[in-house]
Design an enzyme around this catalytic site. Structure first.
Site, PDB file in Angstrom:
ATOM      1  N   HIS A 152       0.814  -1.275  -0.023  1.00 23.59           N
ATOM      2  CA  HIS A 152       0.002  -0.075   0.008  1.00 23.59           C
ATOM      3  C   HIS A 152       0.959   1.223   0.077  1.00 23.59           C
ATOM      4  O   HIS A 152       2.075   1.214   0.501  1.00 23.59           O
ATOM      5  CB  HIS A 152      -0.667  -0.089   1.437  1.00 23.59           C
ATOM      6  CG  HIS A 152      -1.925   1.128   1.477  1.00 23.59           C
ATOM      7  ND1 HIS A 152      -1.687   2.408   1.752  1.00 23.59           N
ATOM      8  CD2 HIS A 152      -3.281   0.925   1.142  1.00 23.59           C
ATOM      9  CE1 HIS A 152      -2.965   3.009   1.831  1.00 23.59           C
ATOM     10  NE2 HIS A 152      -3.640   2.284   1.312  1.00 23.59           N
ATOM     11  N   ASP A 180       2.911  -4.695   7.899  1.00 18.75           N
ATOM     12  CA  ASP A 180       1.600  -3.705   7.784  1.00 18.75           C
ATOM     13  C   ASP A 180       0.392  -4.668   8.129  1.00 18.75           C
ATOM     14  O   ASP A 180       0.146  -5.369   7.085  1.00 18.75           O
ATOM     15  CB  ASP A 180       1.853  -2.826   6.500  1.00 18.75           C
ATOM     16  CG  ASP A 180       0.361  -2.213   5.997  1.00 18.75           C
ATOM     17  OD1 ASP A 180      -0.518  -2.416   6.752  1.00 18.75           O
ATOM     18  OD2 ASP A 180       0.231  -1.734   4.946  1.00 18.75           O
ATOM     19  N   GLN A 183      -4.797  -4.728   6.927  1.00 16.51           N
ATOM     20  CA  GLN A 183      -5.928  -5.577   6.511  1.00 16.51           C
ATOM     21  C   GLN A 183      -5.796  -7.329   7.295  1.00 16.51           C
ATOM     22  O   GLN A 183      -6.654  -7.911   6.881  1.00 16.51           O
ATOM     23  CB  GLN A 183      -5.653  -5.967   5.069  1.00 16.51           C
ATOM     24  CG  GLN A 183      -5.850  -4.804   4.129  1.00 16.51           C
ATOM     25  CD  GLN A 183      -7.270  -4.125   3.927  1.00 16.51           C
ATOM     26  OE1 GLN A 183      -8.280  -4.788   4.334  1.00 16.51           O
ATOM     27  NE2 GLN A 183      -7.250  -2.632   3.767  1.00 16.51           N
ATOM     28  N   LYS A 187     -10.324  -0.499  10.247  1.00 15.39           N
ATOM     29  CA  LYS A 187     -10.411  -1.906   9.310  1.00 15.39           C
ATOM     30  C   LYS A 187     -10.864  -3.077  10.133  1.00 15.39           C
ATOM     31  O   LYS A 187     -11.084  -4.031   9.517  1.00 15.39           O
ATOM     32  CB  LYS A 187      -9.127  -2.224   8.986  1.00 15.39           C
ATOM     33  CG  LYS A 187      -8.321  -0.890   8.261  1.00 15.39           C
ATOM     34  CD  LYS A 187      -8.650  -0.696   6.569  1.00 15.39           C
ATOM     35  CE  LYS A 187      -7.550   0.427   5.894  1.00 15.39           C
ATOM     36  NZ  LYS A 187      -8.094   0.749   4.786  1.00 15.39           N
ATOM     37  N   CYS A 222      -4.726   2.514  -3.677  1.00 13.18           N
ATOM     38  CA  CYS A 222      -3.480   2.851  -3.080  1.00 13.18           C
ATOM     39  C   CYS A 222      -2.713   1.980  -3.492  1.00 13.18           C
ATOM     40  O   CYS A 222      -1.542   1.764  -2.358  1.00 13.18           O
ATOM     41  CB  CYS A 222      -3.747   3.272  -1.618  1.00 13.18           C
ATOM     42  SG  CYS A 222      -4.851   4.528  -1.034  1.00 13.18           S
TER      43      CYS A 222
HETATM   44  N1  PLP Z   1      -2.026  -0.474   4.699  1.00 13.27           N
HETATM   45  C1  PLP Z   1      -2.850  -1.053   3.910  1.00 13.27           C
HETATM   46  C2  PLP Z   1      -2.599  -2.640   3.404  1.00 13.27           C
HETATM   47  C3  PLP Z   1      -4.104  -0.740   3.742  1.00 13.27           C
HETATM   48  O1  PLP Z   1      -5.157  -1.236   3.069  1.00 13.27           O
HETATM   49  C4  PLP Z   1      -4.237   0.637   4.339  1.00 13.27           C
HETATM   50  C5  PLP Z   1      -5.850   1.311   4.166  1.00 13.27           C
HETATM   51  O2  PLP Z   1      -6.432   1.068   3.069  1.00 13.27           O
HETATM   52  C6  PLP Z   1      -3.084   1.254   5.127  1.00 13.27           C
HETATM   53  C7  PLP Z   1      -2.252   0.561   5.214  1.00 13.27           C
HETATM   54  C8  PLP Z   1      -3.649   2.450   5.599  1.00 13.27           C
HETATM   55  O3  PLP Z   1      -4.427   2.302   6.705  1.00 13.27           O
HETATM   56  P1  PLP Z   1      -4.979   3.806   7.378  1.00 13.27           P
HETATM   57  O4  PLP Z   1      -5.558   4.720   6.209  1.00 13.27           O
HETATM   58  O5  PLP Z   1      -5.922   3.493   8.239  1.00 13.27           O
HETATM   59  O6  PLP Z   1      -3.732   4.496   7.979  1.00 13.27           O
END
Ligand code: PLP
Length: 416
Positions: free
Chosen positions: A133, A210, A213, A236, A374
């Protein structure tokens, strides 16, 4: 086209009707009909218990934490710090290792600026994967640019799996950090993080995962994984938006300098210089989001009340059903077919652009995500500008997938 009899009935001990009743927004009419919410990877809906915890906080507990001696301040502090215990227990961490953040993105930025940047030298590398992401790419690019270091992406196979051999070959004495997504938000791929952590550690390289998800779908045990940093977001996982946590090994937190300065993160302040609070408070400057923490804890209680194993089994069954249903649509191609993947169905159709597909689905009350999710480098890898993404959660059922299939058949009729 619809053959629901092809699919095994939901497990009897999984009461989907009762679970749906827990989520008031699922009763909200959209486009004059039933909401079919399949955009869970973007954000999940919130159960009554979370809404109640948020409302209850402001009705009965609201005061600033850590600072006053009055009754409400004590209630707020107790609730806020209990939430830290709850989140620590969920990840199998200790409370000192849980830093509250605004979410996964802020957690990764904290590690980038506070942990990694001071260690980077020109020529150093940060090893990522091609399925990250943007939140797990851009912070590393920013600190790399300040230090003359560079970001290196490991390749992805055609099925959307990390090419682990190629990833291993990219590890070197120059690698100062490995950062990897646990569950891909675009493909659903579940990365073999235990193996990656072992391999990186064997070369003395710290690892950030990370987990945005992951935490609502697969059990996470940061101690068993021996991961250095694990980032997650409440929203999430059925919790409130704008709140999340960073798990970090205590030794790392002790060694790191603060990132943001302000109230609460200090022990003493003088114009000649200041000293820092204990971990994790050293990294929590300013008045925090108390309700966010309390809502996150309530969300984790909710997940545990059903059980992650039961949730994962339900979602897996739905994923199989959804995969079969989508494969009946002519000209539709699923992007991301890794074995054992999470409940995310990304796809493209030869007859219509994802944006148009999303618009047609919306007319039927089907909420999906369209775009690059993203993950622009991943789109580039697959040679596509965008996908349609249907991502599943605990309250989805066969009826949702049936409606998705019906609406996609309509797209085909309209565009083909
Ligand atoms: N990493 C992954 C795999 C995500 O799907 C997301 C959000 O879509 C993020 C990071 C970023 O999360 P946040 O916007 O809650 O900081």
């Amino acid at each position: 086209m619809n053959q629901p009899q092809r699919f095994a009935p939901a497990k009897v001990d999984f009461d989907l009707t009762a679970i749906r009743a827990d989520f008031p927004i699922l009763r909200e009419p959209v486009r004059g009909g039933r909401l079919v919410y399949l955009d869970n990877a973007a954000t999940t809906q919130k159960p009554e218990t979370v809404l109640h915890a948020l409302d209850g906080y402001y009705r009965h507990q609201n005061a600033n934490v850590h600072r006053a001696v009055h009754d409400l301040a004590e209630r707020a502090t107790t609730a806020y710090e209990s939430a830290r215990d709850r989140i620590a227990a969920f990840l199998k961490a200790t409370r000192e290792e849980i830093v509250f953040t605004r979410g996964t993105t802020e957690a990764i930025n904290l590690v980038a600026y506070s942990f990694l940047q001071p260690r980077l030298q020109p020529g150093d590398e940060i090893l990522l994967t091609g399925m990250e992401h943007h939140s797990n790419i851009v912070p590393w690019q920013l600190v790399a640019a300040r230090s003359g270091a560079r970001v290196v992406p490991a390749p992805i196979t055609d099925r959307g799996e990390l090419d682990v051999d190629a990833w291993r070959a990219l590890l070197s004495a120059r690698t100062k950090l490995v950062a990897v997504v646990h569950v891909s938000n675009t493909l659903g791929t579940i990365n073999p993080i235990a193996e990656l952590i072992r391999e990186a550690h064997a070369r003395g390289i710290p690892v950030l995962v990370d987990g945005a998800q992951a935490i609502a779908h697969v059990p996470v045990d940061v101690k068993a994984l021996d991961v250095d940093f694990y980032a997650c977001s409440a929203h999430k996982a059925y919790g409130p938006t704008g709140f999340g946590a960073l798990y970090a090994k205590r030794a790392h937190l002790e060694a790191m300098q603060p990132w943001h300065g302000g109230g609460d993160m200090i022990r003493t302040v003088a114009f000649e210089g200041s000293t820092w609070n204990d971990v994790p408070y050293k990294f929590e400057a300013g008045t925090p989001d108390m309700s966010g923490a309390i809502g996150f804890a309530a969300a984790l209680d909710y997940i545990d009340s059903i059980g992650l194993d039961a949730i994962a089994a339900h979602e897996h069954r739905l994923l199989e059903e959804g995969t079969q249903r989508l494969s009946t649509i002519e000209g539709l191609r699923i992007v991301g077919t890794a074995p054992g993947k999470g409940a995310i169905l990304s796809f493209v159709m030869d007859c219509a652009h994802p944006q148009d597909i999303g618009t047609i689905l919306d007319q039927d009350g089907v909420a999906v995500r369209t775009g690059h999710h993203c993950t622009m480098p991943l789109m580039q890898r697959f040679g596509i500008p965008a996908t349609v993404r249907a991502s599943l959660a605990v309250y989805n059922g066969s009826d949702d997938l049936e409606q998705l299939e019906r609406s996609l058949a309509k797209v085909r009729r309209l565009f083909a």
